[in-house]
Design a protein around this motif. Structure first.
Motif, PDB file in Angstrom:
ATOM      1  N   LEU A  44      -8.109   2.986  28.989  1.00 58.03           N
ATOM      2  CA  LEU A  44      -7.623   4.235  28.365  1.00 58.03           C
ATOM      3  C   LEU A  44      -5.966   4.366  28.436  1.00 58.03           C
ATOM      4  O   LEU A  44      -5.437   4.998  27.891  1.00 58.03           O
ATOM      5  N   SER A  45      -5.594   3.760  29.576  1.00 55.67           N
ATOM      6  CA  SER A  45      -4.240   4.130  29.785  1.00 55.67           C
ATOM      7  C   SER A  45      -3.258   3.249  29.130  1.00 55.67           C
ATOM      8  O   SER A  45      -2.209   3.372  29.031  1.00 55.67           O
ATOM      9  N   LEU A  46      -3.782   2.196  28.307  1.00 58.05           N
ATOM     10  CA  LEU A  46      -2.938   1.543  27.673  1.00 58.05           C
ATOM     11  C   LEU A  46      -3.178   1.749  25.959  1.00 58.05           C
ATOM     12  O   LEU A  46      -4.294   2.134  25.388  1.00 58.05           O
ATOM     13  N   SER A  47      -1.854   1.951  25.261  1.00 58.80           N
ATOM     14  CA  SER A  47      -2.067   2.291  24.069  1.00 58.80           C
ATOM     15  C   SER A  47      -2.463   0.825  23.089  1.00 58.80           C
ATOM     16  O   SER A  47      -2.445  -0.253  23.500  1.00 58.80           O
ATOM     17  N   ASP A  48      -2.674   0.686  21.770  1.00 58.75           N
ATOM     18  CA  ASP A  48      -3.338  -0.603  21.289  1.00 58.75           C
ATOM     19  C   ASP A  48      -1.983  -1.541  21.181  1.00 58.75           C
ATOM     20  O   ASP A  48      -2.321  -2.631  21.453  1.00 58.75           O
ATOM     21  N   ASP A  49      -0.711  -1.041  21.109  1.00 56.50           N
ATOM     22  CA  ASP A  49       0.410  -1.731  21.181  1.00 56.50           C
ATOM     23  C   ASP A  49       0.489  -2.425  22.506  1.00 56.50           C
ATOM     24  O   ASP A  49       0.835  -3.831  22.696  1.00 56.50           O
ATOM     25  N   GLU A  50       0.311  -1.732  23.561  1.00 58.42           N
ATOM     26  CA  GLU A  50       0.601  -2.195  24.814  1.00 58.42           C
ATOM     27  C   GLU A  50      -0.613  -3.210  25.415  1.00 58.42           C
ATOM     28  O   GLU A  50      -0.699  -4.267  25.754  1.00 58.42           O
ATOM     29  N   LEU A  51      -1.691  -2.707  24.799  1.00 55.70           N
ATOM     30  CA  LEU A  51      -3.082  -3.803  24.851  1.00 55.70           C
ATOM     31  C   LEU A  51      -2.725  -5.156  24.260  1.00 55.70           C
ATOM     32  O   LEU A  51      -2.989  -6.209  24.791  1.00 55.70           O
ATOM     33  N   ALA A  52      -2.203  -5.216  23.042  1.00 52.49           N
ATOM     34  CA  ALA A  52      -1.919  -6.164  22.200  1.00 52.49           C
ATOM     35  C   ALA A  52      -0.861  -7.038  23.196  1.00 52.49           C
ATOM     36  O   ALA A  52      -1.088  -8.405  23.268  1.00 52.49           O
ATOM     37  N   ALA A  53       0.206  -6.541  23.484  1.00 58.48           N
ATOM     38  CA  ALA A  53       1.230  -7.462  24.233  1.00 58.48           C
ATOM     39  C   ALA A  53       0.607  -7.988  25.451  1.00 58.48           C
ATOM     40  O   ALA A  53       1.104  -9.215  25.790  1.00 58.48           O
ATOM     41  N   THR A  54      -0.211  -7.112  26.167  1.00 61.00           N
ATOM     42  CA  THR A  54      -0.753  -7.657  27.238  1.00 61.00           C
ATOM     43  C   THR A  54      -1.496  -8.911  27.091  1.00 61.00           C
ATOM     44  O   THR A  54      -1.607  -9.749  27.853  1.00 61.00           O
ATOM     45  N   ALA A  55      -2.525  -8.704  26.303  1.00 60.34           N
ATOM     46  CA  ALA A  55      -3.525  -9.676  25.983  1.00 60.34           C
ATOM     47  C   ALA A  55      -2.813 -10.965  25.633  1.00 60.34           C
ATOM     48  O   ALA A  55      -3.089 -11.979  25.969  1.00 60.34           O
ATOM     49  N   ARG A  56      -1.726 -10.639  24.730  1.00 53.64           N
ATOM     50  CA  ARG A  56      -1.076 -11.782  24.273  1.00 53.64           C
ATOM     51  C   ARG A  56      -0.083 -12.742  25.379  1.00 53.64           C
ATOM     52  O   ARG A  56      -0.143 -13.825  25.590  1.00 53.64           O
ATOM     53  N   TYR A  57       0.407 -11.755  26.249  1.00 55.81           N
ATOM     54  CA  TYR A  57       1.065 -12.269  27.229  1.00 55.81           C
ATOM     55  C   TYR A  57       0.264 -13.134  28.233  1.00 55.81           C
ATOM     56  O   TYR A  57       0.339 -14.368  28.706  1.00 55.81           O
ATOM     57  N   LEU A  58      -0.996 -12.395  28.694  1.00 55.88           N
ATOM     58  CA  LEU A  58      -1.865 -13.192  29.579  1.00 55.88           C
ATOM     59  C   LEU A  58      -2.358 -14.582  28.974  1.00 55.88           C
ATOM     60  O   LEU A  58      -2.349 -15.689  29.410  1.00 55.88           O
ATOM     61  N   ALA A  59      -2.696 -14.461  27.448  1.00 54.01           N
ATOM     62  CA  ALA A  59      -3.436 -15.818  26.941  1.00 54.01           C
ATOM     63  C   ALA A  59      -2.208 -16.618  26.858  1.00 54.01           C
ATOM     64  O   ALA A  59      -2.697 -18.069  26.974  1.00 54.01           O
ATOM     65  N   ASP A  60      -0.894 -16.396  26.525  1.00 51.63           N
ATOM     66  CA  ASP A  60       0.089 -17.473  26.512  1.00 51.63           C
ATOM     67  C   ASP A  60       0.250 -17.926  27.697  1.00 51.63           C
ATOM     68  O   ASP A  60       0.564 -19.352  27.767  1.00 51.63           O
ATOM     69  N   PRO A  89      14.289  -2.099  18.911  1.00 50.79           N
ATOM     70  CA  PRO A  89      13.441  -2.352  20.092  1.00 50.79           C
ATOM     71  C   PRO A  89      11.918  -2.997  19.475  1.00 50.79           C
ATOM     72  O   PRO A  89      11.529  -3.978  19.831  1.00 50.79           O
ATOM     73  N   GLU A  90      11.787  -2.398  18.212  1.00 46.92           N
ATOM     74  CA  GLU A  90      10.351  -2.812  17.737  1.00 46.92           C
ATOM     75  C   GLU A  90      10.211  -4.336  17.234  1.00 46.92           C
ATOM     76  O   GLU A  90       9.258  -4.918  16.928  1.00 46.92           O
ATOM     77  N   ARG A  91      11.774  -4.581  16.788  1.00 47.90           N
ATOM     78  CA  ARG A  91      11.936  -6.261  16.250  1.00 47.90           C
ATOM     79  C   ARG A  91      12.206  -7.133  17.171  1.00 47.90           C
ATOM     80  O   ARG A  91      12.153  -8.338  16.900  1.00 47.90           O
ATOM     81  N   SER A  92      12.357  -6.618  18.138  1.00 49.86           N
ATOM     82  CA  SER A  92      12.573  -7.710  19.389  1.00 49.86           C
ATOM     83  C   SER A  92      11.585  -8.263  20.038  1.00 49.86           C
ATOM     84  O   SER A  92      10.603  -7.660  20.933  1.00 49.86           O
ATOM     85  N   ALA A  93      11.086  -9.398  19.913  1.00 47.95           N
ATOM     86  CA  ALA A  93      10.125 -10.243  20.620  1.00 47.95           C
ATOM     87  C   ALA A  93      10.045 -10.398  21.957  1.00 47.95           C
ATOM     88  O   ALA A  93       9.275 -10.011  22.932  1.00 47.95           O
ATOM     89  N   PRO A  94      11.319 -10.558  22.512  1.00 44.60           N
ATOM     90  CA  PRO A  94      11.280 -10.489  24.009  1.00 44.60           C
ATOM     91  C   PRO A  94      10.934  -9.324  24.734  1.00 44.60           C
ATOM     92  O   PRO A  94      10.434  -9.117  25.615  1.00 44.60           O
ATOM     93  N   ALA A  95      11.281  -8.081  23.952  1.00 41.40           N
ATOM     94  CA  ALA A  95      10.860  -6.905  24.607  1.00 41.40           C
ATOM     95  C   ALA A  95       9.585  -6.869  24.602  1.00 41.40           C
ATOM     96  O   ALA A  95       8.792  -6.141  25.561  1.00 41.40           O
ATOM     97  N   GLU A  96       8.603  -7.264  23.800  1.00 40.55           N
ATOM     98  CA  GLU A  96       7.324  -7.109  23.694  1.00 40.55           C
ATOM     99  C   GLU A  96       6.742  -8.040  24.765  1.00 40.55           C
ATOM    100  O   GLU A  96       5.769  -7.667  25.528  1.00 40.55           O
ATOM    101  N   VAL A  97       7.201  -9.317  25.021  1.00 39.72           N
ATOM    102  CA  VAL A  97       6.831 -10.191  25.867  1.00 39.72           C
ATOM    103  C   VAL A  97       7.076  -9.459  27.389  1.00 39.72           C
ATOM    104  O   VAL A  97       6.198  -9.637  28.237  1.00 39.72           O
ATOM    105  N   SER A  98       8.286  -8.867  27.740  1.00 47.11           N
ATOM    106  CA  SER A  98       8.404  -8.192  28.681  1.00 47.11           C
ATOM    107  C   SER A  98       7.395  -6.950  29.324  1.00 47.11           C
ATOM    108  O   SER A  98       7.109  -6.773  30.266  1.00 47.11           O
ATOM    109  N   GLN A  99       7.346  -6.446  28.228  1.00 40.06           N
ATOM    110  CA  GLN A  99       6.195  -5.316  28.004  1.00 40.06           C
ATOM    111  C   GLN A  99       4.561  -5.910  28.747  1.00 40.06           C
ATOM    112  O   GLN A  99       4.051  -5.313  29.606  1.00 40.06           O
ATOM    113  N   GLY A 100       4.478  -6.915  27.763  1.00 35.47           N
ATOM    114  CA  GLY A 100       3.230  -7.550  28.291  1.00 35.47           C
ATOM    115  C   GLY A 100       3.165  -8.162  29.851  1.00 35.47           C
ATOM    116  O   GLY A 100       2.295  -7.781  30.402  1.00 35.47           O
TER     117      GLY A 100
END
Ligand code: HEC
Length: 123
Positions: free
Chosen positions: A99-115, A35-46
């Protein structure tokens, strides 16, 4: 003669269906195993997390009481969220959200929104 042809077509279709199931199985296990290597999973989390932001932040970039985040870039979003998390920028609501987001979740969300913003679409 006709029946033989029909049987041949049915058996070819069965083989094709089995092949499709096999492919599905392989790709599904790849997603489950790595799961951690799959980019689409990160996108959908974001995307999923960004959908919760949209309940307050107008996805079209409008809104006055709540500042729009639709046009912010990735760094600006992460920076703002870290400031909210540390209460450097005091906002009870955003402190709780950050506070409710982990660093990874925050990164995925920021990347998604910016993209999405970069692509000219709205989050
Ligand atoms: C319950 C409503 C609510 C939700 C949900 C919410 N926000 Fe906010 N957000 C606010 C409010 C209110 C502010 C203004 C805070 C202040 O500075 O007073 C804000 C401010 C911000 C800012 C700063 C914008 C700027 O230009 O100053 C960012 C970035 C931000 N939010 C990102 C997010 C992200 C990312 C999410 C989803 C993970 C999210 N917000 C979810 C209400 C919300």
């Amino acid at each position: 003669m006709k029946r033989e042809r029909a049987a041949a077509i049915v058996s070819r279709a069965k083989g094709l269906a089995a092949g499709i199931w096999w492919l599905l199985g392989v790709s599904l296990s790849a997603i489950l195993l790595f799961p951690e290597r799959s980019a689409p999973a990160e996108v959908s989390q974001g995307a999923q997390i960004a959908a919760t932001c949209a309940s307050c932040h107008d996805p079209a970039g409008g809104g006055q009481a709540i500042p729009p985040i639709a046009a912010l870039d990735e760094r600006a979003i992460v920076k703002a969220m870290l400031a909210f998390r540390a209460s450097e920028n005091p906002s009870l609501v955003m402190h709780a959200v950050a506070l409710s987001l982990s660093d990874d979740e925050l990164a995925a969300t920021a990347r998604y929104l910016a993209d999405r913003a970069k692509a000219g679409r709205q989050p």
